[in-house]
Motif scaffolding. Structure first.
Motif, mmCIF file in Angstrom:
data_model
loop_
_atom_site.group_PDB
_atom_site.id
_atom_site.type_symbol
_atom_site.label_atom_id
_atom_site.label_comp_id
_atom_site.label_asym_id
_atom_site.label_seq_id
_atom_site.Cartn_x
_atom_site.Cartn_y
_atom_site.Cartn_z
ATOM 1 N N ASP A 14 0.835 -1.195 0.000
ATOM 2 C CA ASP A 14 0.000 0.000 0.000
ATOM 3 C C ASP A 14 0.871 1.248 0.000
ATOM 4 O O ASP A 14 2.071 1.180 0.267
ATOM 5 N N ASN A 15 0.251 2.382 -0.277
ATOM 6 C CA ASN A 15 0.948 3.665 -0.220
ATOM 7 C C ASN A 15 1.044 4.128 1.228
ATOM 8 O O ASN A 15 0.119 3.901 2.010
ATOM 9 N N PRO A 16 2.132 4.803 1.576
ATOM 10 C CA PRO A 16 2.240 5.327 2.942
ATOM 11 C C PRO A 16 1.074 6.262 3.253
ATOM 12 O O PRO A 16 0.708 7.112 2.451
ATOM 13 N N GLY A 17 0.469 6.068 4.408
ATOM 14 C CA GLY A 17 -0.617 6.942 4.842
ATOM 15 C C GLY A 17 -1.942 6.713 4.153
ATOM 16 O O GLY A 17 -2.895 7.447 4.397
ATOM 17 N N ALA A 18 -2.035 5.695 3.302
ATOM 18 C CA ALA A 18 -3.301 5.440 2.606
ATOM 19 C C ALA A 18 -4.330 4.899 3.587
ATOM 20 O O ALA A 18 -4.007 4.194 4.530
ATOM 21 N N PHE A 19 -5.577 5.255 3.347
ATOM 22 C CA PHE A 19 -6.653 4.804 4.225
ATOM 23 C C PHE A 19 -6.806 3.287 4.226
ATOM 24 O O PHE A 19 -7.232 2.700 5.211
ATOM 25 N N SER A 20 -6.472 2.638 3.111
ATOM 26 C CA SER A 20 -6.671 1.189 3.046
ATOM 27 C C SER A 20 -5.681 0.420 3.917
ATOM 28 O O SER A 20 -5.896 -0.753 4.208
ATOM 29 N N VAL A 21 -4.587 1.073 4.361
ATOM 30 C CA VAL A 21 -3.659 0.419 5.278
ATOM 31 C C VAL A 21 -4.379 0.075 6.583
ATOM 32 O O VAL A 21 -4.175 -0.991 7.164
ATOM 33 N N GLU A 22 -5.256 0.962 7.029
ATOM 34 C CA GLU A 22 -6.024 0.706 8.253
ATOM 35 C C GLU A 22 -6.948 -0.493 8.057
ATOM 36 O O GLU A 22 -7.130 -1.302 8.977
ATOM 37 N N SER A 23 -7.520 -0.638 6.878
ATOM 38 C CA SER A 23 -8.352 -1.802 6.587
ATOM 39 C C SER A 23 -7.514 -3.075 6.631
ATOM 40 O O SER A 23 -7.946 -4.099 7.163
ATOM 41 N N ALA A 24 -6.304 -3.022 6.078
ATOM 42 C CA ALA A 24 -5.422 -4.195 6.082
ATOM 43 C C ALA A 24 -5.023 -4.571 7.506
ATOM 44 O O ALA A 24 -4.964 -5.757 7.849
ATOM 45 N N ASP A 25 -4.757 -3.579 8.351
ATOM 46 C CA ASP A 25 -4.445 -3.864 9.758
ATOM 47 C C ASP A 25 -5.617 -4.550 10.446
ATOM 48 O O ASP A 25 -5.433 -5.493 11.220
ATOM 49 N N ALA A 26 -6.831 -4.084 10.170
ATOM 50 C CA ALA A 26 -8.021 -4.694 10.765
ATOM 51 C C ALA A 26 -8.187 -6.133 10.279
ATOM 52 O O ALA A 26 -8.561 -7.018 11.055
#
Length: 139
Positions: A96-108
């Motif tokens: 993912d891109n740094p700071g992208a909103f989808s990173v939070e989805s991936a963490d979840a």
């Protein structure tokens, strides 16, 4: 080698699925804004291609994705994770891109996977590929 492209009802490609023999792994390249249906169809499609190609690893590339996919987490936990396990997924690298909103989805999602297979979240494609190669060498 391109295996499959999935398109929206408007004819826009939202996922390109490729086979990467150097791993081997499947490269799932997501494009645009994720909808519940596109996440559902795409996530199952790349696992099916992984199984057809005899792979155990996926590079899930969200660098061209716009937005979060939290609305799909319940489906992913209830249907995708069991399907991933049944198809033999062992290593899932999320790019993912740094700071992208989808990173939070991936963490979840990583929390919901809860160690049933290996998950790595990366901002650099070479690091993600190195991690996949190292995992596949381990077995």
């Amino acid at each position: 080698m391109l295996l499959e492209e999935l398109q929206s009802s408007l004819g826009k490609t939202y996922l390109s699925i490729s086979y990467r023999p150097e791993g081997p792994w499947i490269h799932a390249d997501w494009i645009g804004y994720p909808t519940g249906n596109s996440v559902l169809q795409g996530a199952l499609a790349y696992l099916d291609q992984m199984q057809k190609q005899g792979c155990r690893a996926v590079l899930n590339d969200n660098r061209r994705l716009v937005g979060r996919w939290d609305a799909s987490l319940e489906f992913l936990e209830q249907q995708w994770i069991p399907h991933a396990l049944s198809t033999g997924l062992r290593y899932w690298a999320h790019l993912d891109n740094p700071g992208a909103f989808s990173v939070e989805s991936a963490d979840a999602l990583r929390t919901r996977i809860n160690g049933r297979f290996e998950v790595g979240i990366f901002e650099d494609q070479l690091q993600a590929e190195d991690w996949l190669r190292a995992g596949l060498r381990k077995g």
